[in-house]
Scaffold this motif. Structure first.
Motif, PDB file in Angstrom:
ATOM      1  N   GLY A   1     -15.778   9.270  -6.126  1.00 12.44           N
ATOM      2  CA  GLY A   1     -15.883   7.869  -6.515  1.00 12.44           C
ATOM      3  C   GLY A   1     -14.558   7.285  -6.971  1.00 12.44           C
ATOM      4  O   GLY A   1     -13.672   7.986  -7.431  1.00 12.44           O
ATOM      5  N   GLY A   2     -14.428   5.983  -6.835  1.00  5.96           N
ATOM      6  CA  GLY A   2     -13.244   5.290  -7.324  1.00  5.96           C
ATOM      7  C   GLY A   2     -12.085   5.260  -6.360  1.00  5.96           C
ATOM      8  O   GLY A   2     -11.057   4.663  -6.666  1.00  5.96           O
ATOM      9  N   ALA A   3     -12.193   5.908  -5.218  1.00 11.30           N
ATOM     10  CA  ALA A   3     -11.080   5.916  -4.273  1.00 11.30           C
ATOM     11  C   ALA A   3     -10.952   4.544  -3.606  1.00 11.30           C
ATOM     12  O   ALA A   3     -11.944   3.903  -3.264  1.00 11.30           O
ATOM     13  CB  ALA A   3     -11.296   6.993  -3.212  1.00 11.30           C
ATOM     14  N   VAL A   4      -9.715   4.108  -3.458  1.00 12.31           N
ATOM     15  CA  VAL A   4      -9.459   2.831  -2.795  1.00 12.31           C
ATOM     16  C   VAL A   4      -9.550   3.036  -1.284  1.00 12.31           C
ATOM     17  O   VAL A   4      -8.923   3.938  -0.734  1.00 12.31           O
ATOM     18  CB  VAL A   4      -8.066   2.297  -3.177  1.00 12.31           C
ATOM     19  CG1 VAL A   4      -7.785   0.995  -2.460  1.00 12.31           C
ATOM     20  CG2 VAL A   4      -7.973   2.109  -4.692  1.00 12.31           C
ATOM     21  N   GLN A   5     -10.319   2.201  -0.617  1.00 10.22           N
ATOM     22  CA  GLN A   5     -10.478   2.337   0.825  1.00 10.22           C
ATOM     23  C   GLN A   5      -9.215   1.855   1.530  1.00 10.22           C
ATOM     24  O   GLN A   5      -8.770   0.728   1.299  1.00 10.22           O
ATOM     25  CB  GLN A   5     -11.677   1.527   1.299  1.00 10.22           C
ATOM     26  CG  GLN A   5     -11.895   1.625   2.804  1.00 10.22           C
ATOM     27  CD  GLN A   5     -13.176   0.945   3.237  1.00 10.22           C
ATOM     28  OE1 GLN A   5     -13.982   0.555   2.405  1.00 10.22           O
ATOM     29  NE2 GLN A   5     -13.372   0.799   4.519  1.00 10.22           N
ATOM     30  N   PRO A   6      -8.605   2.693   2.369  1.00  3.31           N
ATOM     31  CA  PRO A   6      -7.406   2.244   3.099  1.00  3.31           C
ATOM     32  C   PRO A   6      -7.774   1.130   4.070  1.00  3.31           C
ATOM     33  O   PRO A   6      -8.795   1.205   4.763  1.00  3.31           O
ATOM     34  CB  PRO A   6      -6.941   3.509   3.839  1.00  3.31           C
ATOM     35  CG  PRO A   6      -8.144   4.383   3.917  1.00  3.31           C
ATOM     36  CD  PRO A   6      -8.969   4.082   2.702  1.00  3.31           C
ATOM     37  N   PRO A   7      -6.976   0.070   4.144  1.00  4.39           N
ATOM     38  CA  PRO A   7      -7.306  -1.051   5.038  1.00  4.39           C
ATOM     39  C   PRO A   7      -7.187  -0.650   6.504  1.00  4.39           C
ATOM     40  O   PRO A   7      -6.314   0.156   6.879  1.00  4.39           O
ATOM     41  CB  PRO A   7      -6.272  -2.108   4.667  1.00  4.39           C
ATOM     42  CG  PRO A   7      -5.133  -1.341   4.078  1.00  4.39           C
ATOM     43  CD  PRO A   7      -5.731  -0.153   3.395  1.00  4.39           C
ATOM     44  N   LEU A   8      -8.049  -1.207   7.311  1.00  9.53           N
ATOM     45  CA  LEU A   8      -8.008  -0.916   8.748  1.00  9.53           C
ATOM     46  C   LEU A   8      -6.696  -1.375   9.377  1.00  9.53           C
ATOM     47  O   LEU A   8      -6.177  -0.733  10.301  1.00  9.53           O
ATOM     48  CB  LEU A   8      -9.187  -1.602   9.443  1.00  9.53           C
ATOM     49  CG  LEU A   8     -10.562  -0.966   9.251  1.00  9.53           C
ATOM     50  CD1 LEU A   8     -11.646  -1.880   9.803  1.00  9.53           C
ATOM     51  CD2 LEU A   8     -10.631   0.396   9.918  1.00  9.53           C
ATOM     52  N   THR A   9      -6.148  -2.481   8.868  1.00 12.45           N
ATOM     53  CA  THR A   9      -4.919  -3.004   9.448  1.00 12.45           C
ATOM     54  C   THR A   9      -3.738  -2.051   9.270  1.00 12.45           C
ATOM     55  O   THR A   9      -2.755  -2.143  10.008  1.00 12.45           O
ATOM     56  CB  THR A   9      -4.575  -4.356   8.819  1.00 12.45           C
ATOM     57  OG1 THR A   9      -4.543  -4.216   7.382  1.00 12.45           O
ATOM     58  CG2 THR A   9      -5.607  -5.403   9.182  1.00 12.45           C
ATOM     59  N   ALA A  10      -3.827  -1.139   8.298  1.00  7.20           N
ATOM     60  CA  ALA A  10      -2.724  -0.207   8.082  1.00  7.20           C
ATOM     61  C   ALA A  10      -2.544   0.744   9.256  1.00  7.20           C
ATOM     62  O   ALA A  10      -1.456   1.295   9.448  1.00  7.20           O
ATOM     63  CB  ALA A  10      -2.954   0.586   6.797  1.00  7.20           C
ATOM     64  N   SER A  11      -3.598   0.948  10.049  1.00  2.85           N
ATOM     65  CA  SER A  11      -3.519   1.862  11.186  1.00  2.85           C
ATOM     66  C   SER A  11      -3.006   1.186  12.455  1.00  2.85           C
ATOM     67  O   SER A  11      -2.690   1.880  13.423  1.00  2.85           O
ATOM     68  CB  SER A  11      -4.898   2.473  11.460  1.00  2.85           C
ATOM     69  OG  SER A  11      -5.352   3.206  10.344  1.00  2.85           O
ATOM     70  N   VAL A  12      -2.934  -0.156  12.442  1.00  4.02           N
ATOM     71  CA  VAL A  12      -2.517  -0.878  13.647  1.00  4.02           C
ATOM     72  C   VAL A  12      -1.089  -0.526  14.079  1.00  4.02           C
ATOM     73  O   VAL A  12      -0.843  -0.258  15.263  1.00  4.02           O
ATOM     74  CB  VAL A  12      -2.673  -2.402  13.443  1.00  4.02           C
ATOM     75  CG1 VAL A  12      -2.073  -3.167  14.620  1.00  4.02           C
ATOM     76  CG2 VAL A  12      -4.147  -2.758  13.273  1.00  4.02           C
TER      77      VAL A  12
END
Length: 478
Positions: free
Chosen positions: A281-292
């Motif tokens: 719990g508490g983990a920040v979700q990495p944004p999808l745009t970071a993989s672009v």
């Protein structure tokens, strides 16, 4: 307090490290900056640039308003400059750092390089599926389908791999597994559809080969992200029979099917065996745009590699030359390239501990980049020469072909180096621009030397970016 080892705050003048000394008494209460310098002295003394101290101040939770009120400076950078000048540079002897994730053995990287290269034998076994009349643009039969499926798969799987590794870096392995469970089948379907859409009327066997390749790429991505290189190698072992001369034509497609089914089955079983429930719990979700940017880098790099293979296609007269000696040398070299990336990380951290100034550290990084890149290009040249000698009916490795291959290799390695430090946008922009320029040279029928100029400019720009961006000490802090 001792003065800065760089007189006047000039970071360009290096001096010898200060001899470790005992901590002085606490300063008077009417000098808050001196009190802060006393509290953070151990960290300030080992900094090689004020930016490191500014990052430390910001991590300590100090806002600009508090800095202005308590210390009389407008922001953290101004305060960091004064702290940097008040505390002397000290480099006391320290024990070796503990093992880090980037410390790896050459054997494991060579294993990954072998796993990257073995699928090239699929083009030898799939020769009967890639035969036929010439396709559009004078290319051999099935070439467009193969290129469409391969490039689409590279773009998708590069992005998916980064997405899964982002979750792994957050210690959320279940989320990485969920991303692979969804992304791998979707990527296989999209790239297979791209291959089928690019296939000509008589390219159905080649389209089937390309679709199988797309499924394999998706399965291999899942296995490699989860650290199942040895299992993937076992699935690829049937392809080694492609090096045996005189095999009956029907044996090749059968071996391809066995290897494909093995890889997909292993991937499915591995993903099912992994827990995919809620993570920590508490983990920040990495944004999808970071993989672009990683996907775009895969697009640019894939196009450049395919241009290297196109020369083999035209010389060999078969779409199977997509995995000719040039492309195989590049893929096989990815194992040593990965190891050299780890070596750069280790050497740069050693330089961070041993140098006494920003200029010295920049020089250390530049030297390390030069040595690692030079070592990679030597390995790539040796692989290209060996592949040319062993590959059936391979064209002669002329000086021009070798130069083009080495320049593309330099673009790939420096781009991967920048990616490993999070500078994926710059690597993607340069690689995609080079791919567009290479495409224009092909469309406009420019002289071959133009392609060399494009690759050389891209390689030089990426190398300069690596030296500038990674020459900052803050780029190497965890």
């Amino acid at each position: 307090m001792s003065r800065s080892p760089w007189p006047g705050g000039d970071e360009g003048q290096d001096t010898l490290p200060f001899i470790p000394r005992q901590r002085p008494p606490a300063p008077a209460a009417d000098d808050p900056v001196a009190q802060l310098a006393h509290r953070l002295e151990d960290s300030i003394a080992t900094a090689v640039h004020p930016d490191e101290i500014a990052a430390l101040i910001e991590a300590d939770g100090m806002s600009d308003d508090r800095i202005s009120t308590d210390y009389g400076h407008p922001d953290s950078f101004s305060l960091a400059e004064e702290l940097y000048g008040r505390v002397g540079r000290r480099c006391p002897a320290a024990p070796a750092p503990p093992a880090q994730p980037w410390h790896t053995h050459l054997g494991s990287c060579l294993l990954r390089g072998l796993v990257f290269a073995l699928p090239g034998l699929a083009y030898v076994l799939g020769g009967p599926l890639l035969a036929g009349p010439p396709a559009a643009l004078g290319l051999p039969a099935g070439t467009l389908a193969l290129l469409a499926g391969t490039v689409t798969g590279w773009v998708w799987n590069q992005s998916l791999s980064h997405r899964a590794h982002s979750w792994l870096s957050l210690a959320d392995r279940p989320a990485a597994v969920r991303a692979l469970r969804l992304g791998a089948p979707l990527g296989a379907a999209l790239s297979a559809l791209a291959a089928l859409a690019a296939a000509g009327p008589g390219d159905l066997p080649a389209a089937a080969f390309a679709a199988g390749q797309c499924c394999y790429l998706a399965a291999a991505t899942a296995l490699l992200v989860l650290g199942r290189e040895r299992a993937l190698l076992c699935a690829l072992l049937p392809l080694t029979l492609g090096a045996v001369p005189g095999l009956p034509p029907a044996v090749g497609p059968a071996l391809l099917l066995i290897s494909l089914i093995s890889a997909v089955t292993l991937a499915v079983r591995t993903l099912r065996a992994e827990p995919a429930g809620p993570g920590p719990g508490g983990a920040v979700q990495p944004p999808l745009t970071a993989s672009v940017p990683y996907g775009l880098f895969g697009l640019g790099a894939g196009v450049l590699v395919l241009y290297a293979a196109l020369g083999d296609i035209f010389r060999h007269g078969s779409a199977g030359a997509v995995a000719g000696p040039s492309a195989v040398a590049l893929t096989l070299s990815m194992g040593p390239a990965e190891w050299l990336l780890h070596r750069f990380r280790a050497q740069s951290l050693a330089g961070l501990r041993s140098t006494s100034g920003a200029r010295g550290f920049r020089g250390s990084v530049t030297g390390t980049v030069t040595l690692c890149l030079g070592a990679y290009l030597l390995v790539l040249a040796a692989l290209a020469e060996t592949g040319t000698r062993l590959w059936p009916h391979a064209p002669t490795l002329t000086l021009g072909r070798l130069a083009a291959l080495l320049l593309i290799g330099a673009v790939l390695w420096t781009g991967l180096l920048l990616q490993s430090f999070g500078a994926a946008v710059g690597a993607a922009v340069v690689c995609c621009a080079a791919a567009v320029a290479q495409t224009l040279t092909l469309v406009l029928a420019a002289p071959p030397s133009t392609a060399l100029v494009v690759s050389g400019a891209a390689a030089a720009l990426l190398a300069a970016l690596a030296c500038v961006l990674l020459g900052r000490a803050t780029a190497h802090r965890p």
